[in-house]
Enzyme design. Structure first.
Site, short mmCIF file in Angstrom:
data_model
loop_
_atom_site.label_atom_id
_atom_site.label_comp_id
_atom_site.label_asym_id
_atom_site.label_seq_id
_atom_site.Cartn_x
_atom_site.Cartn_y
_atom_site.Cartn_z
N ASN A 92 -21.12 99.05 -0.43
CA ASN A 92 -20.93 97.63 -0.14
C ASN A 92 -19.47 97.29 0.10
O ASN A 92 -19.15 96.25 0.70
CB ASN A 92 -21.50 96.77 -1.28
CG ASN A 92 -20.81 97.00 -2.60
OD1 ASN A 92 -20.77 98.13 -3.10
ND2 ASN A 92 -20.28 95.96 -3.20
N HIS A 93 -18.55 98.16 -0.34
CA HIS A 93 -17.12 97.90 -0.11
C HIS A 93 -16.62 98.46 1.22
O HIS A 93 -15.44 98.24 1.55
CB HIS A 93 -16.29 98.42 -1.27
CG HIS A 93 -16.21 97.44 -2.40
ND1 HIS A 93 -15.19 96.54 -2.54
CD2 HIS A 93 -17.08 97.20 -3.41
CE1 HIS A 93 -15.41 95.79 -3.61
NE2 HIS A 93 -16.55 96.17 -4.15
N HIS A 151 -22.69 102.45 -7.48
CA HIS A 151 -22.57 100.99 -7.44
C HIS A 151 -22.26 100.33 -8.78
O HIS A 151 -21.88 99.17 -8.82
CB HIS A 151 -23.87 100.43 -6.86
CG HIS A 151 -23.84 99.03 -6.37
ND1 HIS A 151 -22.78 98.47 -5.68
CD2 HIS A 151 -24.78 98.04 -6.44
CE1 HIS A 151 -23.07 97.22 -5.35
NE2 HIS A 151 -24.27 96.93 -5.81
N HIS A 196 -26.38 103.93 -1.85
CA HIS A 196 -25.31 103.38 -2.67
C HIS A 196 -25.82 102.40 -3.71
O HIS A 196 -25.49 102.49 -4.89
CB HIS A 196 -24.25 102.69 -1.82
CG HIS A 196 -23.13 102.13 -2.65
ND1 HIS A 196 -22.19 102.93 -3.25
CD2 HIS A 196 -22.85 100.86 -3.02
CE1 HIS A 196 -21.37 102.17 -3.96
NE2 HIS A 196 -21.75 100.91 -3.84
N ASP A 210 -18.99 106.18 -6.69
CA ASP A 210 -17.81 105.41 -6.30
C ASP A 210 -16.52 106.10 -6.75
O ASP A 210 -16.42 106.56 -7.90
CB ASP A 210 -17.83 104.03 -6.96
CG ASP A 210 -19.10 103.25 -6.69
OD1 ASP A 210 -20.18 103.85 -6.62
OD2 ASP A 210 -19.02 102.01 -6.61
N ASP A 225 -10.94 100.04 -1.89
CA ASP A 225 -10.82 98.78 -2.64
C ASP A 225 -10.56 99.04 -4.12
O ASP A 225 -10.93 100.05 -4.68
CB ASP A 225 -12.04 97.87 -2.48
CG ASP A 225 -12.06 97.13 -1.16
OD1 ASP A 225 -10.98 96.96 -0.57
OD2 ASP A 225 -13.15 96.70 -0.73
N ARG A 226 -9.94 98.05 -4.73
CA ARG A 226 -9.59 98.00 -6.15
C ARG A 226 -8.52 99.03 -6.49
O ARG A 226 -7.42 98.66 -6.82
CB ARG A 226 -10.84 98.18 -7.03
CG ARG A 226 -11.86 97.08 -6.83
CD ARG A 226 -12.77 96.96 -8.06
NE ARG A 226 -13.73 95.88 -7.88
CZ ARG A 226 -14.97 96.05 -7.44
NH1 ARG A 226 -15.41 97.25 -7.14
NH2 ARG A 226 -15.78 95.01 -7.32
N ARG A 277 -25.72 90.07 -9.22
CA ARG A 277 -24.56 90.03 -8.33
C ARG A 277 -24.62 88.86 -7.35
O ARG A 277 -23.62 88.52 -6.73
CB ARG A 277 -24.45 91.33 -7.52
CG ARG A 277 -24.25 92.58 -8.35
CD ARG A 277 -24.23 93.79 -7.43
NE ARG A 277 -24.28 95.04 -8.16
CZ ARG A 277 -23.22 95.75 -8.54
NH1 ARG A 277 -22.02 95.31 -8.25
NH2 ARG A 277 -23.36 96.88 -9.21
N ASP A 321 -18.29 103.31 -1.43
CA ASP A 321 -17.20 102.67 -2.18
C ASP A 321 -16.03 103.62 -2.38
O ASP A 321 -15.59 103.89 -3.49
CB ASP A 321 -17.70 102.10 -3.51
CG ASP A 321 -18.42 100.77 -3.33
OD1 ASP A 321 -18.74 100.41 -2.20
OD2 ASP A 321 -18.66 100.08 -4.35
N HIS A 372 -13.42 104.48 -5.37
CA HIS A 372 -12.64 103.24 -5.37
C HIS A 372 -11.12 103.42 -5.39
O HIS A 372 -10.42 102.87 -6.24
CB HIS A 372 -13.06 102.39 -6.57
CG HIS A 372 -14.18 101.43 -6.26
ND1 HIS A 372 -14.14 100.53 -5.21
CD2 HIS A 372 -15.37 101.25 -6.86
CE1 HIS A 372 -15.27 99.84 -5.19
NE2 HIS A 372 -16.05 100.26 -6.17
#
Length: 488
Positions: free
Chosen positions: A290-291, A414, A339, A229, A261-262, A387, A258, A231
């Site tokens: 997943n993002h 992840h 991922h 990731d 995001d964030r 999760r 990923d 991100h």
């Protein structure tokens, strides 16, 4: 019998320690102390609600929902129980459930201004979802097939990098363009929408031609890098390139989902990686995380960032492109990279993964969901994932999958790890995470893995976070949810 007075006093002391650890962002420590308090006073709704909030910060939204639900069972009028469960469900993209709980919380605390704002924001999201569902049809034409690039004129005063070619003959990505793009982004300058859309359309065409599982052959002497990731942490991506070199035909990479995001430089990250994919389609590999999905992008900032830096049409192009990202890669017939992780059932083969129809938003269960969301656990067997999505799988599950498919190693991402990576399941499973000081607050290192074709033994490089411009993580997330979901 309920707890006696001494147990209650000890539980309150533990809660105090947990609160202090939470304020210092020591969430693992806070979780331990809240759990001890619950063991002494298992009928306290407050303790369960506090632990639920800690689970949210630790990305364990399924566990947060369970704790908040228990708090509500203990005290059906406890506002924070509904509040925490709503936050956790919102983080999971379960907006209708979040709206229901925010509405219940507002019933018991009608004058809470923050709660009213969150209720209104969630209602707006739910209405938008209902509208989208109402107008959706199988005949809907993708934005990528209707966009007329000729309408995106390049102004005379544009001073950014330009792709090679002409409006009449078309534009293409070149190495000088990508190098100029990196410097332009580093200086916090934007790319013209015409070139951004060209990158998106060209990359979509390449990704669409790929299977859901991509096989990557290597020569014995060839080096190959796997990153986890990133991100939206663009300046840390630049640091990876500084340490390990730019992607090229002689320096291939796999970025394991990923991308966005964030972190608040997600646009810069994803356009950079897509440009490299266009430049080196057989040597730069991109996996879906997943993002790379509609609901996550709505919550964690990417949609807001794209609309701030471009517009809604560009977001539509990103959303469509994400649906074509492969779900798995097998390197040299020996190492599988996904991922999230493995599956809720035994017997899944590589051919089963190849057959997954990935051109959609991730479902709530099944192989595609598990590839994106699952996590390893130390104990044997399978458990519900903390999760709330995917499955937690043990070392026996990993070994059986590798043996069935004649593989040596599972690599996944992840999860943030203190050292940027972690080896689990008796060496069969490796987690790699490449976003150091995740969300500007976790203090972790980043890492990447290097393989050599001859032996395929993972070699780890770790690195610290580098400074970035003063734009905080989650800067483009919903103003109602950015603070409470930071770190989720």
């Amino acid at each position: 019998m309920g707890p006696d007075e001494s147990d209650l006093k000890a539980a309150e002391e533990l809660k105090f320690k947990a609160n202090a650890a939470f304020k210092e962002k020591n969430y693992e420590e806070a979780l331990v102390e809240y759990t001890k308090a619950i063991q002494l006073a298992p009928t306290s709704a407050i303790f369960f609600a506090n632990r639920a909030f800690t689970h949210i910060r630790l990305e364990s939204c399924g566990s947060a929902v369970a704790d908040a639900t228990r708090a509500i069972e203990l005290d059906p009028k406890y506002v924070k129980g509904y509040y925490r469960r709503a936050d956790a469900n919102f983080a999971l993209g379960k907006f209708k459930l979040a709206f229901k709980d925010f509405r219940m919380a507002a019933k018991y605390a009608p004058s809470d201004p923050d709660l009213r704002k969150k209720l209104a924001e969630t209602e707006r999201v739910v209405k938008r979802l209902r509208f989208e569902e109402a107008i959706a049809s199988e005949e809907e034409v993708p934005a990528a097939e209707t966009l007329d690039l000729s309408t995106l004129k390049i102004e005379a005063d544009y001073d950014g990098p330009e792709m090679e070619g002409t409006e009449a003959d078309g534009y293409r990505v070149t190495l000088p363009f990508v190098e100029a793009l990196l410097e332009h982004f580093k200086a916090q300058k934007g790319l013209h929408r015409r070139f951004a859309c060209q990158i998106l359309l060209s990359a979509r065409s390449i990704l669409k031609s790929l299977p859901s599982l991509v096989d990557i052959p290597l020569e014995d002497s060839q080096q190959f890098t796997v990153c986890g990731d990133v991100h939206g942490q663009f300046y840390d991506l630049l640091n990876i390139f500084k340490i390990n070199g730019l992607p090229s035909e002689s320096n291939p990479y796999l970025f394991n989902g990923d991308f966005v995001d964030r972190g608040s430089f997600s646009v810069e990250i994803i356009l950079t990686l897509l440009a490299f994919k266009c430049l080196y389609p057989d040597h730069v590999h991109l996996a879906r995380g997943n993002h790379e999905s509609r609901h996550m992008n709505q919550v964690y900032g990417f949609e807001g960032e794209v609309k701030h830096k471009f517009n809604g049409t560009v977001m539509d192009l990103f959303r469509e492109l994400f649906c074509w990202l492969p779900l798995a890669h097998v390197i040299n017939k020996r190492v599988i990279v996904v991922h999230g992780g493995l599956f809720a059932r035994d017997g899944v083969t590589l051919d089963d993964i190849r057959k997954v129809d990935r051109n959609r938003q991730p479902p709530d269960d099944g192989l595609m969901c598990e590839l994106l969301w699952s996590d390893p656990q130390p104990s044997k067997g399978r458990s519900p994932n903390k999760r709330g999505v995917g499955v937690a799988f043990g070392p026996d599950v990993t070994r059986a999958f590798l043996e069935l498919n004649k593989l040596d190693l599972l690599v996944r991402s992840h999860e943030a790890k203190p050292d940027g990576y972690e080896v689990e399941h008796n060496g069969d499973c490796v987690t790699v995470f490449s976003a150091p000081n995740y969300c500007d607050q976790m203090g972790n290192k980043g890492a990447f893995i290097r393989f050599t074709g001859a032996d395929m033994i993972p070699q780890f490089t770790t690195f610290e976070a580098v400074p970035h411009p003063d734009v905080k993580a989650m800067a483009y997330a919903s103003s109602m949810f950015g603070s409470s979901l930071l770190g989720v």
